[in-house]
Design an enzyme around this catalytic site. Structure first.
Site, PDB file in Angstrom:
ATOM      1  N   ASP A   1       0.830  -1.205   0.000  1.00 24.52           N
ATOM      2  CA  ASP A   1       0.000   0.000   0.000  1.00 24.52           C
ATOM      3  C   ASP A   1       0.869   1.261   0.000  1.00 24.52           C
ATOM      4  OD1 ASP A   1      -2.174  -1.679   0.394  1.00 24.52           O
ATOM      5  OD2 ASP A   1      -2.136  -1.403   2.577  1.00 24.52           O
TER       6      ASP A   1
HETATM    7  N1  URA Z   1      -1.165  -5.876   4.162  1.00 26.40           N
HETATM    8  C1  URA Z   1      -1.621  -4.603   4.166  1.00 26.40           C
HETATM    9  O1  URA Z   1      -2.591  -4.304   4.833  1.00 26.40           O
HETATM   10  N2  URA Z   1      -0.962  -3.707   3.432  1.00 26.40           N
HETATM   11  C2  URA Z   1       0.127  -3.990   2.683  1.00 26.40           C
HETATM   12  O2  URA Z   1       0.685  -3.112   2.039  1.00 26.40           O
HETATM   13  C3  URA Z   1       0.568  -5.310   2.683  1.00 26.40           C
HETATM   14  C4  URA Z   1      -0.104  -6.230   3.418  1.00 26.40           C
END
Ligand code: URA
Length: 237
Positions: free
Chosen positions: A103
């Site tokens: 993310d």
């Molecule tokens: N889980 C999440 O919530 N975000 C990420 O970027 C990777 C795994």
């Protein structure tokens, strides 16, 4: 003869799936003729393949391990012009793309490559590698809550698979707990959703390990090339 999207992926255009979309969009010519059928057979040593008018050539395969900072998007381009992981690579002539995603607000270990077969191998559900996340979550997390994360919690897209969860420390000033969560699946925003589900929302999230790979020696915003041994090990897992 080989499938067109496979040859395109091997030339570093994009993942095989993305290449299928590029073909269907009419952006690819074989020997001067537009083809829109993914799966068309080509002879890479004979046929001239063009994508958006550019003849493709096989690139040297590149495998990178990036320590992604927060506030960078895991994408090759961004319509909103936010900084992308590709912007962090400087002047690299090979067209690499991310393997999986983190993310915008997540930092840590991300692989990039121009080798479509490698990317497919790593992201294939049957070879999903263990991913270790360091999460700082709100509140004082109890052993019972960690156990719920281990056993599996109910999310909109189903119960999560068994995971490992370890308590690392409590930060009194911030009122937060740091935990290490090891998951095998890679659903969208999975760690954040798991922590929300047990009422300990994530404050910061960092991926610290992928299979046997760690961030050791790679500072935030920096990257290194994987060694041939590491690539071989990943492909044999
Ligand atoms: N889980 C999440 O919530 N975000 C990420 O970027 C990777 C795994």
């Amino acid at each position: 003869m080989e499938r067109l999207q496979k040859v395109m992926a091997a030339a570093g255009i994009a993942s095989r799936r993305k290449c299928e979309e590029i073909i269907e969009a009419g952006r690819v010519k074989i020997n001067g003729m537009v083809v829109t059928e993914p799966g068309s057979k080509v002879d890479p040593s004979q046929d001239i393949i063009e994508v958006d008018g550019q003849i493709i050539e096989k690139e040297r395969p590149v495998y990178l391990l990036l320590n992604k900072p927060e506030g960078v998007i895991t994408s090759v381009t961004d319509p909103q012009r936010r900084k992308t992981v590709i912007d962090l690579l400087g002047t690299m002539k090979e067209r690499v793309y991310p393997v999986g995603r983190l993310d915008y607000d997540t930092s840590g270990l991300l692989l990039l490559t121009n080798d479509g077969a490698f990317a497919n191998h790593i992201t294939h559900p049957s070879h999903e590698l263990d991913k270790v996340y360091e999460a700082e979550v709100k509140g004082h997390i109890s052993e019972q809550t960690l156990e719920r994360l281990r056993v599996g919690v109910e999310l909109e897209d189903g119960i999560t698979s068994p995971a490992q969860a370890a308590f690392i420390r409590f930060n009194r000033q911030r009122g937060t707990s740091v935990i290490h969560l090891t998951i095998h699946e890679g659903r969208n925003r999975q760690v954040r959703r798991m922590c929300d589900r047990v009422d300990h929302p994530v404050v910061t999230l960092r991926r610290i390990q992928l299979g046997f790979l760690t961030l050791q020696g790679v500072s935030p915003g920096q990257f290194r090339h994987l060694t041939p041994e590491e690539v071989g090990r990943l492909l044999s897992m």
